[in-house]
Design an enzyme around this catalytic site. Structure first.
Site, short mmCIF file in Angstrom:
data_model
loop_
_atom_site.label_atom_id
_atom_site.label_comp_id
_atom_site.label_asym_id
_atom_site.label_seq_id
_atom_site.Cartn_x
_atom_site.Cartn_y
_atom_site.Cartn_z
N SER A 145 0.85 -1.19 0.00
CA SER A 145 0.00 0.00 0.00
C SER A 145 0.89 1.23 0.00
CB SER A 145 -0.89 0.02 1.25
OG SER A 145 -1.52 1.28 1.41
N TYR A 159 -1.09 0.28 10.60
CA TYR A 159 -1.27 -0.30 9.27
C TYR A 159 -0.12 0.13 8.35
CZ TYR A 159 -3.38 -1.13 4.67
OH TYR A 159 -3.63 -1.55 3.39
#
Length: 247
Positions: A145, A159
């Site tokens: 990501s 995250y």
């Protein structure tokens, strides 16, 4: 004259998180390209429609939790048992919780670290063992990501840390393994219209289905393009944004 590509016909691809949006789209595109797929997910009901749609001769389902190293070994072994080999693995399974560093429980933090980081490491290790035994290289594709590059939004520090770990793992594996013909690629998208992205209020009252985010097939297409690159090529890191997003 068309650009040269690597034919995936008859190759075998392992995909984790195959019951989700990006994972399912990757399975479908891989089969369309002539590959055979081992589809892994923690939910049996998420894999049944894929097998029904594409056929058990093309897709072998494996139910298991990527946090367990044995699951990675089972996934790769399933490819060898069913199709004789494994050529590529796609570490797509992921968990994310949106919120400040104190907003998440210890269990949620542990889940993100275990699925996103350990799950990727276990799959890479199982793949490398198989690739070395086969002796003709292979591909490890990691779905990361842009959060791991610290260019995502706020409220996602843990995250982002797990995604940063995936990116660094990919770079390090590339240095370690490229001499053996094993390519490692990290694909790092921004906002994608998936149930994963819509969770936990990440987009407030907005609906990712209404745009302007990328679709699962866009990311799956990048995975397939990476696998179809001639073996002389490597893509270490591919960041992907929708046209409307800013960073």
């Amino acid at each position: 004259m068309p650009a040269p590509t690597r034919d995936l016909t008859g190759t075998v691809v392992v995909v984790t998180g195959a019951g989700g949006g990006i994972g399912g789209a990757t399975v479908r595109l891989a089969v369309e390209a002539g590959a055979r797929v081992v589809a892994g997910d923690v939910r049996a009901d998420a894999l049944t429609p894929l097998v029904d749609e594409l056929g058990p001769e093309r897709v072998v389902p494996v139910i298991g939790d990527v946090r367990d190293e044995a699951t990675a070994q089972t996934l790769v072994a399933a490819g060898v048992d069913a199709f004789g080999r494994v050529d590529s693995v796609v570490a797509n399974a992921a968990v994310g919780f949106y919120g400040g560093v104190l907003d998440m429980s210890a269990d949620q933090i542990s889940l993100m670290v275990d699925v996103n980081v350990k799950g990727t490491v276990w799959l890479a290790r199982a793949a490398v063992r198989c690739f070395r035994a086969q002796g003709d290289g292979g591909d490890v594709v990691i779905l990361g990501s842009v959060a791991g590059l610290l260019i995502g939004g706020g409220q996602e520090a843990v995250y982002a840390a797990t995604k940063g770990a995936q990116i660094n793992l990919g770079y390090a594996l590339d240095r370690e393994l490229r001499g053996e013909g094993i390519r490692t690629t990290v694909i790092a998208p921004a906002g994608v219209n998936t149930a994963f992205a819509a969770a936990d209020g990440r987009f407030g009252d907005g609906d990712p289905a209404s745009g302007p985010f990328m679709e699962p097939g866009d990311i799956a297409g990048a995975v397939l393009h990476t696998l179809q690159q001639p073996r002389r090529m490597r893509t270490e890191l591919w960041t992907m944004w929708s046209l409307a997003e800013k960073h």
